[in-house]
Design an enzyme around this catalytic site. Structure first.
Site, PDB file in Angstrom:
ATOM      1  CE  LYS A  54     -46.366 -68.230 -75.577  1.00 52.66           C
ATOM      2  NZ  LYS A  54     -45.271 -67.253 -75.698  1.00 52.66           N
ATOM      3  CD  GLN A  99     -41.764 -67.454 -74.445  1.00 53.52           C
ATOM      4  OE1 GLN A  99     -42.519 -67.619 -75.399  1.00 53.52           O
ATOM      5  NE2 GLN A  99     -42.182 -66.939 -73.305  1.00 53.52           N
ATOM      6  CG  ASP A 122     -44.594 -62.595 -79.555  1.00 49.57           C
ATOM      7  OD1 ASP A 122     -45.584 -62.803 -78.846  1.00 49.57           O
ATOM      8  OD2 ASP A 122     -43.492 -63.155 -79.396  1.00 49.57           O
TER       9      ASP A 122
HETATM   10  N1  GUN Z   1     -42.266 -63.805 -72.652  1.00 47.75           N
HETATM   11  C1  GUN Z   1     -43.296 -63.513 -71.814  1.00 47.75           C
HETATM   12  N2  GUN Z   1     -44.412 -63.233 -72.532  1.00 47.75           N
HETATM   13  C2  GUN Z   1     -44.074 -63.351 -73.841  1.00 47.75           C
HETATM   14  C3  GUN Z   1     -44.800 -63.179 -75.053  1.00 47.75           C
HETATM   15  O1  GUN Z   1     -46.003 -62.865 -75.095  1.00 47.75           O
HETATM   16  N3  GUN Z   1     -44.098 -63.409 -76.189  1.00 47.75           N
HETATM   17  C4  GUN Z   1     -42.780 -63.738 -76.175  1.00 47.75           C
HETATM   18  N4  GUN Z   1     -42.173 -63.914 -77.346  1.00 47.75           N
HETATM   19  N5  GUN Z   1     -42.081 -63.900 -75.073  1.00 47.75           N
HETATM   20  C5  GUN Z   1     -42.730 -63.707 -73.912  1.00 47.75           C
END
Ligand code: GUN
Length: 297
Positions: A54, A99, A122
């Site tokens: 990311k 995350q 998110d």
């Molecule tokens: N862990 C796995 N996929 C995601 C996601 O799309 N966002 C977040 N914050 N954690 C994740």
């Protein structure tokens, strides 16, 4: 896989979205770039790798990112909430992402609800999830939004189709079910949401016109779970140890060799939905930036 079967390649779609964002950013002439804050607790290999992807993509397209890493043995839920409150107030930060997964001592939902709704890139907070159910605009979780973009790109309409989803999380299953049942050209599906208590799973998955797998059981879904000509979207990503230099390979929930002769099309692991999650996060960050700075969204 024969030529009549299609690979649904998320990176191709993600590249289109990245370019759109880049072009839009170049046109905006704003004194600062959008900025997203990533909060990572601990050093779980997959989380480190996802957040790094990311950060890298943000850098590539002109979005600033901040990474805060916390020691899971030290940080409490209250302290994490305090960090989020400060980021909510920080006018130089447009988006906030914590995350998952978090240590057991911290409730992920409480944390998501602490993020200001207009920075919740998110889309896991109560306000944005509620708005999704109400079919009002807000932040849509990135993986479900990415799956819809993948279907759009390949002109696979879910309208009237039976979509079976094997996952009930806030990250994938629940928001995807909400999106695909919306009154919209890329909704209007009939959705069955399956989970660990679902009985006769293979009977359910065999009914799917579009089957979405996200349960973290590498290679579990073979030809017994898939009806001919289904569209299979594999979202399960597991690191399976092997003798390669990095020590593992990424495997999806589908047994690719077994199902690929049967399906109409498949989004595989790796190379399917993964890059789209990142692309939609960047799009959500741009949207957060516009909201914060009073641009039309
Ligand atoms: N862990 C796995 N996929 C995601 C996601 O799309 N966002 C977040 N914050 N954690 C994740």
């Amino acid at each position: 896989m024969s030529h009549s079967r299609k690979l649904l390649q998320g990176h191709v779609v993600a590249d289109v979205i990245f370019n759109e964002i880049k072009v839009e950013l170049q046109r905006m002439h704003f004194p600062r770039s959008p900025c997203v804050a990533f909060l990572r607790i601990g050093n779980d290999g997959a989380s480190v790798s996802y957040v790094a992807q990311k950060e890298k993509m943000a850098r590539t397209i002109g979005i600033k990112s901040i990474l805060k890493v916390f020691d899971p043995a030290q940080i409490t839920e209250d302290q994490l909430m305090e960090e989020i409150k400060n980021l909510n107030l920080d006018t130089s930060v447009d988006g906030i992402l914590v995350q998952a997964p978090l240590p057991k001592s911290i409730d992920f939902v409480n944390v998501c609800n602490a993020i200001a709704p207009n920075k919740d890139v998110d889309g896991f907070g109560a306000e944005n999830l509620g708005r999704l159910l109400q079919e009002k605009s807000g932040f849509i979780p990135c993986t479900p939004a990415g799956i819809v973009e993948l279907l759009k790109f390949y002109n696979i309409s879910p309208a009237g189709k039976h979509v079976v989803i094997v996952n009930r999380s806030l990250i994938v299953g629940k928001p995807l079910a909400a999106l695909l049942t919306q009154h919209s050209p890329w909704g209007n599906a009939t959705v069955t949401l399956c989970h660990s208590h679902s009985e006769n799973l293979s009977q359910l998955t065999r009914q799917a016109d579009i089957l979405v797998l996200a349960c973290g059981k590498p290679g579990y879904f073979d030809s017994n779970f898939v009806k001919p000509a289904t569209i299979l979207i594999d979202v399960g990503i597991t690191r399976v140890a092997d003798s390669s230099p990095r020590g593992y390979s990424l495997q999806g929930d589908a047994n690719f060799e077994a199902v690929s002769p049967i399906v109409q099309a498949i989004a595989p692991v790796p190379g399917g939905v993964g890059p789209l999650t990142v692309a939609l996060l960047m799009r959500n960050t741009l949207k957060a930036f516009k909201l914060q700075n009073n641009f039309a969204t």
